[in-house]
Design an enzyme around this catalytic site. Structure first.
Site, PDB file in Angstrom:
ATOM      1  N   HIS A 201       4.276  47.216 -31.056  1.00 29.51           N
ATOM      2  CA  HIS A 201       4.548  45.798 -30.771  1.00 29.51           C
ATOM      3  C   HIS A 201       4.901  45.055 -32.063  1.00 29.51           C
ATOM      4  CE1 HIS A 201       3.044  42.021 -28.388  1.00 29.51           C
ATOM      5  NE2 HIS A 201       4.248  41.864 -28.910  1.00 29.51           N
TER       6      HIS A 201
ATOM      7  N   GLN B 222      -3.144  47.736 -26.030  1.00 32.66           N
ATOM      8  CA  GLN B 222      -2.724  47.740 -27.432  1.00 32.66           C
ATOM      9  C   GLN B 222      -3.929  47.741 -28.351  1.00 32.66           C
ATOM     10  OE1 GLN B 222       1.563  45.498 -26.792  1.00 32.66           O
ATOM     11  NE2 GLN B 222       0.174  44.706 -28.294  1.00 32.66           N
TER      12      GLN B 222
ATOM     13  N   ARG C 167       5.819  42.042 -21.705  1.00 34.12           N
ATOM     14  CA  ARG C 167       4.452  42.550 -21.732  1.00 34.12           C
ATOM     15  C   ARG C 167       4.426  43.877 -21.000  1.00 34.12           C
ATOM     16  NH1 ARG C 167       3.827  39.941 -25.450  1.00 34.12           N
ATOM     17  NH2 ARG C 167       2.442  38.172 -25.801  1.00 34.12           N
TER      18      ARG C 167
ATOM     19  N   ASN D 223       9.028  32.987 -32.362  1.00 32.39           N
ATOM     20  CA  ASN D 223       9.613  34.313 -32.572  1.00 32.39           C
ATOM     21  C   ASN D 223      10.634  34.694 -31.500  1.00 32.39           C
ATOM     22  OD1 ASN D 223       7.855  34.726 -30.491  1.00 32.39           O
ATOM     23  ND2 ASN D 223       6.403  35.983 -31.637  1.00 32.39           N
TER      24      ASN D 223
HETATM   25  P1  NAD Z   1       9.408  30.822 -21.872  1.00 29.82           P
HETATM   26  O1  NAD Z   1       8.199  30.145 -21.341  1.00 29.82           O
HETATM   27  O2  NAD Z   1      10.381  30.043 -22.666  1.00 29.82           O
HETATM   28  O3  NAD Z   1      10.211  31.518 -20.679  1.00 29.82           O
HETATM   29  C1  NAD Z   1       9.609  32.273 -19.702  1.00 29.82           C
HETATM   30  C2  NAD Z   1      10.486  32.237 -18.453  1.00 29.82           C
HETATM   31  O4  NAD Z   1       9.993  33.197 -17.517  1.00 29.82           O
HETATM   32  C3  NAD Z   1      10.472  30.881 -17.758  1.00 29.82           C
HETATM   33  O5  NAD Z   1      11.791  30.439 -17.528  1.00 29.82           O
HETATM   34  C4  NAD Z   1       9.737  31.161 -16.451  1.00 29.82           C
HETATM   35  O6  NAD Z   1      10.169  30.347 -15.383  1.00 29.82           O
HETATM   36  C5  NAD Z   1      10.087  32.623 -16.236  1.00 29.82           C
HETATM   37  N1  NAD Z   1       9.199  33.293 -15.293  1.00 29.82           N
HETATM   38  C6  NAD Z   1       7.859  33.163 -15.136  1.00 29.82           C
HETATM   39  N2  NAD Z   1       7.437  33.918 -14.125  1.00 29.82           N
HETATM   40  C7  NAD Z   1       8.519  34.548 -13.619  1.00 29.82           C
HETATM   41  C8  NAD Z   1       8.711  35.439 -12.542  1.00 29.82           C
HETATM   42  N3  NAD Z   1       7.702  35.800 -11.731  1.00 29.82           N
HETATM   43  N4  NAD Z   1       9.956  35.902 -12.320  1.00 29.82           N
HETATM   44  C9  NAD Z   1      10.993  35.497 -13.079  1.00 29.82           C
HETATM   45  N5  NAD Z   1      10.875  34.623 -14.098  1.00 29.82           N
HETATM   46  C10 NAD Z   1       9.645  34.151 -14.360  1.00 29.82           C
HETATM   47  O7  NAD Z   1       8.840  32.057 -22.721  1.00 29.82           O
HETATM   48  P2  NAD Z   1       9.594  32.904 -23.846  1.00 29.82           P
HETATM   49  O8  NAD Z   1       9.424  32.254 -25.167  1.00 29.82           O
HETATM   50  O9  NAD Z   1      10.974  33.218 -23.369  1.00 29.82           O
HETATM   51  O10 NAD Z   1       8.685  34.217 -23.849  1.00 29.82           O
HETATM   52  C11 NAD Z   1       8.577  35.015 -22.685  1.00 29.82           C
HETATM   53  C12 NAD Z   1       7.535  36.085 -22.884  1.00 29.82           C
HETATM   54  O11 NAD Z   1       7.987  37.043 -23.856  1.00 29.82           O
HETATM   55  C13 NAD Z   1       6.204  35.597 -23.460  1.00 29.82           C
HETATM   56  O12 NAD Z   1       5.370  35.031 -22.483  1.00 29.82           O
HETATM   57  C14 NAD Z   1       5.628  36.871 -24.025  1.00 29.82           C
HETATM   58  O13 NAD Z   1       4.906  37.574 -23.033  1.00 29.82           O
HETATM   59  C15 NAD Z   1       6.861  37.688 -24.418  1.00 29.82           C
HETATM   60  N6  NAD Z   1       7.024  37.754 -25.899  1.00 29.82           N
HETATM   61  C16 NAD Z   1       6.988  38.979 -26.496  1.00 29.82           C
HETATM   62  C17 NAD Z   1       7.090  39.070 -27.876  1.00 29.82           C
HETATM   63  C18 NAD Z   1       7.083  40.405 -28.583  1.00 29.82           C
HETATM   64  O14 NAD Z   1       6.849  40.450 -29.789  1.00 29.82           O
HETATM   65  N7  NAD Z   1       7.358  41.485 -27.907  1.00 29.82           N
HETATM   66  C19 NAD Z   1       7.207  37.904 -28.652  1.00 29.82           C
HETATM   67  C20 NAD Z   1       7.291  36.670 -27.996  1.00 29.82           C
HETATM   68  C21 NAD Z   1       7.174  36.604 -26.614  1.00 29.82           C
END
Ligand code: NAD
Length: 358
Positions: A309, A285, A256, A117
């Site tokens: 959400h 949530q 989050r 997603n």
């Molecule tokens: P991903 O694993 O591809 O990317 C996450 C990035 O965050 C990585 O590059 C990682 O190095 C970086 N990161 C981790 N800790 C960090 C920090 N302390 N400071 C800066 N960067 C940091 O994940 P993604 O697919 O891009 O998803 C990211 C997040 O988005 C998910 O973990 C989830 O919590 C959230 N998400 C929300 C929804 C929604 O419906 N709202 C849907 C999907 C994902």
């Protein structure tokens, strides 16, 4: 084998829209498939407290399916009770509702449907940035009220062009946000992430990395949060960090809720230090009716783009994460290798680098 799924109730919408796959009613579309192989499939939205279906069935489930949209919180204590548990599947992306350290300790694997997603969320981020910067929500509310006073809206409406936009986290979603912002001719696109983008990827979107978080936020007109929730990001955007934001900056958080301090954000909005806050994720949530983010406003009575959400649960996304969930379970049942990008916790160790630097 028992498979337990904690999903949200879809109500009438799910009865009339079978593509709402991630609901209790439509059960990710895998009941027939699981039962035809002799497995037991329990699906419920009841997830809180000792009498919940979640806590009742976790004791003998081998596979747990959860979704970030209605998180079943698998705590360290529950891991102790879940003696048969082998595999946790997140139908979607983001497994912070699972105690990942406990999963490592207990040898329980945690997999997500990575990428399922990420475009859905990136599109929502771009929309949220635009609706804040252009002061869209109060403008629409004015129209519904029957009023028409252009200056009341225009006094806090800007262009995205020539603004500095920064993402905390430049992974799948953060990078897609940067890609989608390129045609808006922003002044600069910057990012903060302990994992630097590959040079070619950074060059393709002309993004500059800033290594210090305070320095990073102080340069942004708009900050978008796109990192997972883990020990290193819980409460990351707090009162202290907000002091370093530019006055009048906009903040978008679809990652989050608990990454941003609820009260500090509301206070920054009320004081005018933040001009807007938008996103779809909440520290609890479903969000309680009196959650301050539902009604928080900037000094001009606008600046709130909060929604439930749903950014990552469009019907397109649901098809992808339902398929992905099935594929992960199929691999598990047939003892086939999993897609490496989906593995957050493998057998006894973290496989993903996204949930904190280790
Ligand atoms: P991903 O694993 O591809 O990317 C996450 C990035 O965050 C990585 O590059 C990682 O190095 C970086 N990161 C981790 N800790 C960090 C920090 N302390 N400071 C800066 N960067 C940091 O994940 P993604 O697919 O891009 O998803 C990211 C997040 O988005 C998910 O973990 C989830 O919590 C959230 N998400 C929300 C929804 C929604 O419906 N709202 C849907 C999907 C994902």
């Amino acid at each position: 084998m028992k498979v337990l799924a904690i999903l949200y109730k879809g109500g009438d919408a799910a009865k009339s829209e079978p593509r709402l796959l991630g609901t209790v009613e439509n059960q990710l579309g895998i009941r027939e498939w699981l039962e035809s192989q002799g497995h037991e499939y329990i699906v419920s939205d009841s997830k809180e407290g000792p009498d919940s279906d979640f806590q009742k069935h976790i004791v003998d489930a081998e596979i747990l399916i959860t979704t970030p949209f209605h998180p079943g919180y698998l705590t360290g204590d529950l891991f102790e009770k879940a003696t048969k548990l082998k595999l946790c599947v997140t139908a979607g992306v983001g497994s912070d509702h699972i105690d990942l350290n406990a999963a490592v300790k207990k040898g329980v694997q945690v997999l997500e449907v990575s990428g399922s997603n990420v475009v859905s969320v990136a599109e929502h981020v771009v929309m949220s940035i635009l609706l804040l910067v252009r002061n869209f929500v109060p403008a629409h509310e004015m129209i519904e009220r029957g009023d028409w006073q252009v200056s009341d809206i225009a006094r806090n409406a800007f262009d995205l062009e020539n603004k500095v936009v920064g993402t905390i986290g430049a992974g799948r979603i953060g990078y897609r946000v940067l890609q989608r912002l390129v045609p808006f001719d922003c002044k600069e696109l910057i990012y903060y992430d302990y994992a630097p983008l590959p040079e070619a990827a950074a060059k393709a979107v002309n993004a500059r990395r800033v290594e210090d978080l305070k320095d990073f936020v102080s340069q942004c007109d708009i900050v978008t949060v796109n990192c997972p929730l883990h020990e290193g990001t819980r409460g990351l955007v707090n009162a202290e960090l907000l002091k370093h934001f530019k006055k009048g900056a906009w903040l978008v958080n679809t990652a989050r809720g608990a990454i941003c301090d609820k009260d500090a954000v509301a206070a920054a909005l009320a004081s005018g230090h933040l001009n807007g806050y938008s996103g779809d994720v909440w520290n609890v949530q479903p969000a309680p009716k009196d959650h301050v983010w539902r009604t928080a406003k900037n000094t001009l009575g606008g600046g709130n783009g909060m929604v439930p959400h749903y950014s990552g649960t469009t019907l397109d996304a649901q098809a992808r994460y339902a398929n992905g969930t099935k594929k992960i379970i199929e691999n598990y049942l047939e003892d086939k290798a999993q897609e490496p990008g989906n593995i957050i916790v493998g057998l006894g160790k973290y496989e993903s680098k996204a949930y904190g630097q280790r």
